[in-house]
Design a protein around this motif. Sequence first.
Motif, PDB file in Angstrom:
ATOM      1  N   VAL A   1      -3.541  -5.440  -9.946  1.00 16.54           N
ATOM      2  CA  VAL A   1      -4.481  -4.202  -9.593  1.00 16.54           C
ATOM      3  C   VAL A   1      -5.973  -4.585  -9.411  1.00 16.54           C
ATOM      4  O   VAL A   1      -6.860  -4.104  -8.667  1.00 16.54           O
ATOM      5  CB  VAL A   1      -4.260  -3.020 -10.366  1.00 16.54           C
ATOM      6  N   VAL A   2      -6.329  -5.581 -10.661  1.00 22.25           N
ATOM      7  CA  VAL A   2      -7.750  -5.841 -10.609  1.00 22.25           C
ATOM      8  C   VAL A   2      -8.173  -6.616  -9.512  1.00 22.25           C
ATOM      9  O   VAL A   2      -9.139  -6.368  -8.759  1.00 22.25           O
ATOM     10  CB  VAL A   2      -8.106  -6.789 -11.989  1.00 22.25           C
ATOM     11  N   PRO A   3      -7.482  -7.779  -8.818  1.00 17.25           N
ATOM     12  CA  PRO A   3      -7.863  -8.384  -7.620  1.00 17.25           C
ATOM     13  C   PRO A   3      -7.796  -7.570  -6.448  1.00 17.25           C
ATOM     14  O   PRO A   3      -8.855  -7.470  -5.631  1.00 17.25           O
ATOM     15  CB  PRO A   3      -6.675  -9.323  -7.563  1.00 17.25           C
ATOM     16  N   ALA A   4      -7.057  -6.565  -6.460  1.00 15.35           N
ATOM     17  CA  ALA A   4      -6.956  -5.716  -5.364  1.00 15.35           C
ATOM     18  C   ALA A   4      -8.049  -4.858  -5.398  1.00 15.35           C
ATOM     19  O   ALA A   4      -8.708  -4.492  -4.343  1.00 15.35           O
ATOM     20  CB  ALA A   4      -5.648  -4.547  -5.300  1.00 15.35           C
ATOM     21  N   ILE A   5      -8.892  -4.346  -6.485  1.00 19.72           N
ATOM     22  CA  ILE A   5      -9.905  -3.742  -6.499  1.00 19.72           C
ATOM     23  C   ILE A   5     -11.137  -4.270  -5.984  1.00 19.72           C
ATOM     24  O   ILE A   5     -11.929  -3.775  -5.270  1.00 19.72           O
ATOM     25  CB  ILE A   5     -10.253  -3.046  -7.881  1.00 19.72           C
ATOM     26  N   GLY A   6     -11.123  -5.584  -6.289  1.00 19.23           N
ATOM     27  CA  GLY A   6     -12.194  -6.388  -5.720  1.00 19.23           C
ATOM     28  C   GLY A   6     -11.895  -6.423  -4.011  1.00 19.23           C
ATOM     29  O   GLY A   6     -12.871  -6.252  -3.315  1.00 19.23           O
TER      30      GLY A   6
ATOM     31  N   ALA B   1     -14.007  -4.503   1.322  1.00 16.89           N
ATOM     32  CA  ALA B   1     -13.295  -3.600   2.691  1.00 16.89           C
ATOM     33  C   ALA B   1     -14.221  -2.719   2.641  1.00 16.89           C
ATOM     34  O   ALA B   1     -14.373  -2.145   3.928  1.00 16.89           O
ATOM     35  CB  ALA B   1     -12.069  -3.272   2.414  1.00 16.89           C
ATOM     36  N   LEU B   2     -14.656  -1.922   1.443  1.00 15.72           N
ATOM     37  CA  LEU B   2     -15.090  -0.480   1.834  1.00 15.72           C
ATOM     38  C   LEU B   2     -16.770  -0.367   1.581  1.00 15.72           C
ATOM     39  O   LEU B   2     -17.406   0.663   1.743  1.00 15.72           O
ATOM     40  CB  LEU B   2     -14.372   0.367   0.684  1.00 15.72           C
TER      41      LEU B   2
ATOM     42  N   LYS C   1      -6.641  -1.509   6.411  1.00 16.22           N
ATOM     43  CA  LYS C   1      -5.229  -2.254   6.756  1.00 16.22           C
ATOM     44  C   LYS C   1      -5.575  -3.437   7.525  1.00 16.22           C
ATOM     45  O   LYS C   1      -5.148  -4.578   7.130  1.00 16.22           O
ATOM     46  CB  LYS C   1      -4.148  -1.173   7.364  1.00 16.22           C
ATOM     47  N   ASP C   2      -6.457  -3.449   8.338  1.00 14.70           N
ATOM     48  CA  ASP C   2      -6.920  -4.444   9.245  1.00 14.70           C
ATOM     49  C   ASP C   2      -7.650  -5.391   8.396  1.00 14.70           C
ATOM     50  O   ASP C   2      -6.955  -6.822   8.527  1.00 14.70           O
ATOM     51  CB  ASP C   2      -7.907  -3.896  10.207  1.00 14.70           C
ATOM     52  N   TYR C   3      -8.413  -4.959   7.423  1.00 18.00           N
ATOM     53  CA  TYR C   3      -8.951  -6.090   6.546  1.00 18.00           C
ATOM     54  C   TYR C   3      -8.024  -6.804   5.924  1.00 18.00           C
ATOM     55  O   TYR C   3      -8.291  -7.807   5.695  1.00 18.00           O
ATOM     56  CB  TYR C   3      -9.866  -5.295   5.975  1.00 18.00           C
TER      57      TYR C   3
END
Length: 396
Positions: A100-105, A110-111, A260-262
């Motif tokens: 989850v931590v890498p996903a937050i990065g 992306a955002l 999703k594209d990102y």
Amino acid sequence: MTQYDFDQVVDRKGTFSLKWENIALALPTASDDCLPLWVADMDFPCAEPIIKALHERVDRLIFGYSVQSHPSYYAAVTGWFQRRFNWQIDHDDIFFSPGVVPAIGFLLEALSEVGDGIIIQPPVYYPFAKKISEYGRTIVTNPLIYQDGRYTIDFADLEDKLSQPSNKGMILCSPHNPAGRVWTKEELWQIASLSEKYQKWIISDEIHCDIIRCNQTHIPLEKVYPQYKEHIFTCTAPSKTFNLAGLQLSNIIIHDAQVKDYWFHNVINKVGLSSPNAFAIVAAIAAYNEGEEWLEAVKRYLDDNVRYVEEFVQNNLPKIKVVPCEGTYLMWLDFSAYGLQADELEKMMQKKAKVALDEGYIFGEQGAGFERINIACPRSILMDCMMRIKNALSNV
Ligand SMILES: Cc1ncc(COP(=O)(O)O)c(C=O)c1O
């Protein structure tokens, strides 16, 4: 019904355990002779169906590249969230990340842009702030209100922060680590509606969603406010729920087409995160399909551990305030009545009590004077920890 023995002490030394053998990697002033109740994994053996599935996988002898994009994997994940939370997830919206931590990065990248403000609610899981800084964004705090020993959200301040154009979104911790809150439907609704009002996104870290007290209910943010779900990014994983953190697999729920594209271009292609660990896939399928009974038994044991700490403190250390632990297996104890500086309290725990806990100050300045205790361990270890703390504080 299976009988589970969570009192059993399993020797974790010699397993490359971060918690038991490599304490000084993360807590440089602690030593390996400290009793470790810090990093958030459990000292309980995994559910039997998971162990069986892993054995069977080993017996297939070859551990080549693996993919989880298979109907049986998606059925296990979506089935779990449907059964447990009445939350229907489309399998096209599930994205793999090792954690989850890498996903937050990745989501921050992306955002938002470098310099943008990202709101967090300290005292909170410290990698949130770390990731925001590492990605060159600006940490904006909406500190929780700590009143009468309990935490709530300062909604007036949150609205102020969300209304500022330089702030792009927030990272919500739901349930909250370390404040122990399981947010109510009303609180979640208010967070989402304010975010919608100012058109800000929310990364909702729900990694602790399954480990809550038996009398509590976790509601996925997206379920409370489905009309805004394109702007909600929910991080889930079997890692906390089933004690699989070392297998490195999480499921990130993304609805927005651009993000999703990102993910396809940057995370899967550029970074190359397309292929999860072969063991993680079978473990997650077994966990989500067959782990429910084990989870309910763990939850009952954790409820008793919470009660044990509350009663121990009441009877032996009444100067400590125990923050109600509605969710997670991480208890948050307020030692401020002892009047120690954060570094003195840390020394007291590590050098005198010989326990390795997560120090409150690492969760933000609001956490100074607190200790976070990981209670996902056999009762005997928890009793040892509490006795050590009692003895260390006896003359203070
Ligand atoms: C709120 C929260 N998010 C994420 C994590 C860790 O996530 P991962 O190991 O999947 O990176 C933790 C671990 O304690 C946590 O408490």
